[in-house]
Design a protein around this motif. Structure first.
Motif, PDB file in Angstrom:
ATOM      1  N   GLY A  69      -8.079   0.007   1.229  1.00 45.27           N
ATOM      2  CA  GLY A  69      -8.673   0.743   0.111  1.00 45.27           C
ATOM      3  C   GLY A  69     -10.008   0.156  -0.297  1.00 45.27           C
ATOM      4  O   GLY A  69     -10.818  -0.212   0.552  1.00 45.27           O
TER       5      GLY A  69
ATOM      6  N   GLY B  38      -6.548  -0.466  -4.082  1.00 50.24           N
ATOM      7  CA  GLY B  38      -6.848  -1.440  -3.043  1.00 50.24           C
ATOM      8  C   GLY B  38      -5.772  -2.507  -2.945  1.00 50.24           C
ATOM      9  O   GLY B  38      -5.071  -2.782  -3.924  1.00 50.24           O
TER      10      GLY B  38
ATOM     11  N   TYR C  12     -10.825  -2.691  -1.375  1.00 49.15           N
ATOM     12  CA  TYR C  12     -11.102  -4.049  -0.900  1.00 49.15           C
ATOM     13  C   TYR C  12     -11.659  -4.054   0.520  1.00 49.15           C
ATOM     14  O   TYR C  12     -12.255  -5.024   0.956  1.00 49.15           O
TER      15      TYR C  12
ATOM     16  N   ASP D  25       0.829  -1.204   0.000  1.00 48.78           N
ATOM     17  CA  ASP D  25       0.000   0.000   0.000  1.00 48.78           C
ATOM     18  C   ASP D  25       0.868   1.262   0.000  1.00 48.78           C
ATOM     19  O   ASP D  25       0.617   2.199  -0.757  1.00 48.78           O
TER      20      ASP D  25
END
Length: 186
Positions: A168, A137, A170, A130
């Motif tokens: 994100g 995501g 997801y 990330d």
């Protein structure tokens, strides 16, 4: 950097403490072998999985990227016995920022090569990806068998622990999350 001589001394003392003779033929080189093994097994200490994302490319691709069934071996920090399994890493690129596929496996390798908890391992890999790519995501799932549950304590060989971290889209979009879960299970 691990201190090989201290490890050798500790293993020698451990052998004595359990009632073994560290000077018998079969155990003479064990402290040295264990110290060398620990150099490898704990080679991720002091490293950051995020540093593995050195290859970042601009590509006109904004669909899911999934690398699944990445094998890993780690050591339970509570009992210093192995746990091992597979990691699945998915991300949804943003702005076409993608990374080399091997970098995902390398991040798992670095995070697993230290005294570890599966929950932390999962989170460290997700956070590293990330931070490195800022994708739309990230989804990381880790499935592992823990020797601390297999060879001692409850003694339940074959039991698997599954952990996941969603970031994100997801984390917020259940349809996208279900899509990636279906891809992992395929």
């Amino acid at each position: 950097m691990l201190k090989e001589e201290k490890i050798e001394q500790a293993v020698y003392q451990l052998l004595e403490a359990i009632g073994e003779n560290p000077n018998r033929e079969g155990l003479l080189d064990t402290p040295s072998r264990v110290a060398k093994m620990y150099q490898e097994v704990f080679s991720g200490l002091g490293e950051n999985p995020k540093e593995e994302f050195t290859a970042v490319f601009s590509e006109s691709y904004e669909e899911v990227v999934l690398v699944k069934d990445i094998p890993f071996y780690s050591m339970c920090e509570h009992h210093l016995v192995p746990f091992y399994g597979v990691a699945h890493i998915a991300y949804l690129p943003d702005g076409g920022r993608v990374t080399g596929l091997s970098k995902l496996a390398r991040a798992v390798e670095v995070a697993s090569k230290r005294p570890q908890l599966q929950e932390r391992l999962t989170g460290q890999v997700a956070a590293a990806l990330d931070e490195a790519l800022s994708p739309k995501g990230v989804f990381v799932m880790v499935e592992a068998e823990h020797m601390c549950m297999t060879m001692r304590g409850i003694k339940k060989p074959g039991s698997k622990t599954v952990t996941s971290v969603a970031k994100g889209v997801y984390q917020t979009d259940t349809a996208l999350r279900q899509e990636v879960l279906a891809m992992i299970q395929r």
